[in-house]
Design a protein around this motif. Structure first.
Motif, PDB file in Angstrom:
ATOM      1  N   MET A  69      18.484  25.470 -14.273  1.00 15.35           N
ATOM      2  CA  MET A  69      19.376  24.478 -13.662  1.00 15.35           C
ATOM      3  C   MET A  69      20.752  25.083 -13.385  1.00 15.35           C
ATOM      4  O   MET A  69      21.378  24.811 -12.369  1.00 15.35           O
ATOM      5  CB  MET A  69      19.537  23.261 -14.588  1.00 15.35           C
ATOM      6  CG  MET A  69      18.444  22.217 -14.478  1.00 15.35           C
ATOM      7  SD  MET A  69      18.102  21.680 -12.790  1.00 15.35           S
ATOM      8  CE  MET A  69      19.612  20.766 -12.407  1.00 15.35           C
ATOM      9  N   ILE A  72      20.501  27.331 -10.337  1.00 12.28           N
ATOM     10  CA  ILE A  72      20.334  26.525  -9.125  1.00 12.28           C
ATOM     11  C   ILE A  72      21.670  25.961  -8.660  1.00 12.28           C
ATOM     12  O   ILE A  72      21.965  25.927  -7.476  1.00 12.28           O
ATOM     13  CB  ILE A  72      19.311  25.381  -9.386  1.00 12.28           C
ATOM     14  CG1 ILE A  72      17.891  25.936  -9.284  1.00 12.28           C
ATOM     15  CG2 ILE A  72      19.502  24.229  -8.405  1.00 12.28           C
ATOM     16  CD1 ILE A  72      16.813  24.939  -9.648  1.00 12.28           C
ATOM     17  N   SER A  73      22.514  25.544  -9.619  1.00 12.45           N
ATOM     18  CA  SER A  73      23.759  24.887  -9.220  1.00 12.45           C
ATOM     19  C   SER A  73      24.926  25.852  -9.064  1.00 12.45           C
ATOM     20  O   SER A  73      26.013  25.427  -8.710  1.00 12.45           O
ATOM     21  CB  SER A  73      24.107  23.779 -10.209  1.00 12.45           C
ATOM     22  OG  SER A  73      24.324  24.342 -11.482  1.00 12.45           O
ATOM     23  N   SER A  74      24.725  27.132  -9.307  1.00 11.66           N
ATOM     24  CA  SER A  74      25.897  28.022  -9.207  1.00 11.66           C
ATOM     25  C   SER A  74      25.693  29.242  -8.310  1.00 11.66           C
ATOM     26  O   SER A  74      26.668  29.861  -7.910  1.00 11.66           O
ATOM     27  CB  SER A  74      26.316  28.499 -10.603  1.00 11.66           C
ATOM     28  OG  SER A  74      25.280  29.256 -11.198  1.00 11.66           O
ATOM     29  N   VAL A  75      24.456  29.593  -7.994  1.00 13.27           N
ATOM     30  CA  VAL A  75      24.244  30.848  -7.262  1.00 13.27           C
ATOM     31  C   VAL A  75      24.323  30.655  -5.744  1.00 13.27           C
ATOM     32  O   VAL A  75      24.961  31.437  -5.040  1.00 13.27           O
ATOM     33  CB  VAL A  75      22.896  31.496  -7.658  1.00 13.27           C
ATOM     34  CG1 VAL A  75      22.643  32.751  -6.826  1.00 13.27           C
ATOM     35  CG2 VAL A  75      22.900  31.864  -9.138  1.00 13.27           C
ATOM     36  N   GLY A  76      23.703  29.614  -5.210  1.00 13.08           N
ATOM     37  CA  GLY A  76      23.715  29.409  -3.754  1.00 13.08           C
ATOM     38  C   GLY A  76      22.814  30.405  -3.047  1.00 13.08           C
ATOM     39  O   GLY A  76      22.041  31.126  -3.685  1.00 13.08           O
ATOM     40  N   GLY A  77      22.925  30.453  -1.720  1.00 16.92           N
ATOM     41  CA  GLY A  77      22.087  31.354  -0.941  1.00 16.92           C
ATOM     42  C   GLY A  77      20.617  31.109  -1.208  1.00 16.92           C
ATOM     43  O   GLY A  77      20.219  30.016  -1.620  1.00 16.92           O
ATOM     44  N   PRO A  81      18.078  29.108  -5.592  1.00 12.35           N
ATOM     45  CA  PRO A  81      16.873  28.303  -5.817  1.00 12.35           C
ATOM     46  C   PRO A  81      15.663  29.130  -6.246  1.00 12.35           C
ATOM     47  O   PRO A  81      14.819  28.618  -6.980  1.00 12.35           O
ATOM     48  CB  PRO A  81      16.626  27.620  -4.475  1.00 12.35           C
ATOM     49  CG  PRO A  81      17.579  28.207  -3.512  1.00 12.35           C
ATOM     50  CD  PRO A  81      18.653  28.908  -4.266  1.00 12.35           C
TER      51      PRO A  81
END
Lengths: 210, 357
Positions: A69, A72-77, A81
């Motif tokens: 989680m 998912i909420s901090s990496v982007g691009g 995901p």
């Protein structure tokens, strides 16, 4: 047996390894992508490190899910995901576990990779992180069939992963932003295949540390 | 790098702060995580249309939040996809019980993040659908690439489907309409100059004084080909013909099935334009090209369409989907039927697009 403390240590070590490799991964990505893979992974695992102390006493499944989680909420691009799903799915497969036997370890990685494939729809040879994971899982399964020494088997899997990562160099990308380059993507090592190798290599190094 | 900024890291945040104080009648901003949403959301019984993507394309998407268009928009960092927590929180804020439609431009990062968000929202009991916009004819092939990129048709689709949601279309009807608009729309872009992402501090690519890049996306990614600079008539002819001569385009898209709670794959084929078609023409500035030059482009598009028996029934001319300060333009043609025209003409009241109110 792989203990919960070793799993937490793996995740902590990943933060260090991805910071060390931030420039390298970004440099690989600038050749065929949008030059942010190292920056994104470093940002994501720094967030994971912040979260770890508050979840270290939860079960392994819970810890891995929280890592998913967080990514998912901090990496982007695209890598956010994909790696987020990897850890979410491996966490779901390890629900309530406090330690892992060899069978669990394979299941952890297999579930994560299944998640990556489902999310990214990559096929073998598309020049993605899956090109590292597919042969690595084969080695892992084959080696555990005849050898129950976790570290020896993981060493064999890491060797396979390293070769598989290098094997992405002559591939032409068919997924992600690199695919728009067509033949110009040939001759460059895939950044996602490289970070996947680092994740596995760090797991081995953590277990060798004890 | 010369830009009107304070600190590089605050560019997106300060833009949103400015929007919040400029348009309190139309929209509100949430900062943790970042999303823009209609001031009057949630609206009971109506489908909520959400879009999003990297920042740097303004007024898209945040500038299209308001009555008759988007219920919410999720801005990422400049040219970087937003993350699923933004989309998920935005969906919860704007869902009025009739479900949420995510309009997603076809870039791998955007697609994967919006798919993850749809799963999270669905798990929370929100009806969801993801419809892809992939209209860039500069990408020829879907089998060996991530497929056509989402460009100009996105703006038209947000307007048309936003109006349909306002009129009470349900989620399936909105999804069908969005899919149709995407299949009816085709675009092509070109650049005269590069652009500078604030965090990078230098231009994304170099273009010589006598060169132009044809077939660009909206992030300064590589185009189809680099050519010697020429007249607006020649450039417009090249782009318009590329759009009008484009053959059937087939690809497999993934949509959500609310019954089974899984993704299903659909094969979709766009049909080429034909003589006799009625179209909406959208001539867009990439940010740095003045409107005066866009009219020179439009003049030639209109001439070519007339020659080929394609009837222009509406137009949109201006900077609506931009790449920071890049000079260049894109041309979009959208085949228009009665349903599309009805919703195109319906009232809209957003910071970036406003008529009929």
């Amino acid at each position: 047996m792989v203990t919960k403390d070793q799993i937490v240590a793996w995740l902590e070590n990943l933060t260090v390894v991805l910071t060390e490799n931030k420039e390298y991964l970004t440099q690989l990505d600038s050749a065929i992508g949008d030059a942010d893979h190292g920056i994104n992974m470093d940002r994501g695992f720094k967030k994971v490190k912040e979260k770890l102390p508050s979840i270290a006493d939860k079960d392994i499944g819970n810890i891995l899910k929280t890592v998913g989680m967080t990514l998912i909420s901090s990496v982007g691009g695209a890598s956010g995901p994909l790696y987020g799903t990897f850890f979410m799915r491996s966490g779901m497969a390890m629900a309530a576990k406090e330690e892992l036997n060899n069978e669990d370890l394979v299941k952890l990685l297999q579930s994560g990779v299944d998640g990556i494939v489902q999310r990214g729809r990559a096929q073998l040879g598309d020049k993605t992180m899956y090109d590292t994971w597919a042969p690595t899982l084969e080695t892992l399964n084959a080696a555990f069939a005849t050898n129950d020494n976790t570290i020896e088997v993981l060493q064999a899997a890491v060797n396979t992963a390293e070769q598989a990562m290098k094997d992405t160099i002559p591939m032409q990308a068919k997924k992600g932003r690199a695919s728009y380059l067509g033949e110009r993507s040939i001759g460059h090592q895939d950044p996602g295949a490289t970070s996947s190798y680092l994740i596995l290599k760090t797991l081995l190094d953590t277990l060798v540390e004890g | 790098m010369k830009k009107l900024i304070n600190a590089v890291d605050d560019v997106v945040k300060e833009q949103l702060e400015g929007m919040a104080v400029a348009h309190p009648d139309m929209l509100k901003i949430n900062f943790e995580p970042k999303y823009v949403y209609r001031a009057d959301a949630p609206i009971a019984g109506k489908v909520a249309l959400i879009s999003g993507g990297g920042s740097g394309h303004e007024p898209m998407h945040g500038g299209f939040v308001g009555m008759g268009m988007l219920a919410g928009a999720c801005p990422g960092e400049v040219f970087t996809s937003p993350t699923p927590d933004q989309m998920y929180e935005c969906a919860k804020a704007v869902d009025g019980g009739a479900g949420v439609l995510f309009l997603v431009k076809n870039y791998t990062g955007d697609v994967l993040n919006f798919e993850t968000a749809a799963e999270l929202a669905y798990a929370d009991g929100i009806k969801v659908q993801n419809i892809l916009i992939d209209d860039d004819v500069a990408v020829k092939d879907s089998l060996y690439t991530a497929g056509r990129r989402g460009v100009g048709t996105t703006v038209l689709c947000e307007k048309i489907v936003g109006a349909a949601a306002e009129a009470g279309y349900d989620l399936d009807q909105c999804s069908d309409l969005a899919r149709k608009v995407n299949m009816y729309g085709r675009s092509m872009g070109m650049a005269l100059t590069s652009c500078t992402v604030p965090a990078a501090g230098k231009p994304t690519f170099e273009l010589g004084e006598d060169e132009m890049e044809i077939g660009i996306g909206i992030h300064g990614e590589p185009g189809q080909k680099r050519m010697a600079m020429t007249s607006v008539d020649e450039i417009t002819t090249l782009m318009t013909n590329e759009i009008l001569d484009d053959g059937p385009y087939s690809r497999t898209v993934r949509e959500w099935d609310n019954e089974s709670g899984t993704w299903v794959e659909k094969d979709i084929v766009d049909q080429p334009f034909q003589a006799g078609d009625e179209v909406i023409v959208f001539v867009n500035s990439m940010g740095g090209t003045p409107v005066s030059e866009l009219y020179a482009v439009y003049r030639k598009v209109a001439e070519i369409c007339a020659d080929r028996g394609v009837k222009i029934v509406r137009n949109l001319i201006g900077p609506y989907i931009t790449s920071l300060e890049m000079q260049g333009c894109s041309i979009t043609l959208l085949k228009a039927d009665e349903e599309i025209l009805k919703f195109w003409d319906a009232p809209v009241n957003t910071p970036g697009l406003r008529w009929g109110v």
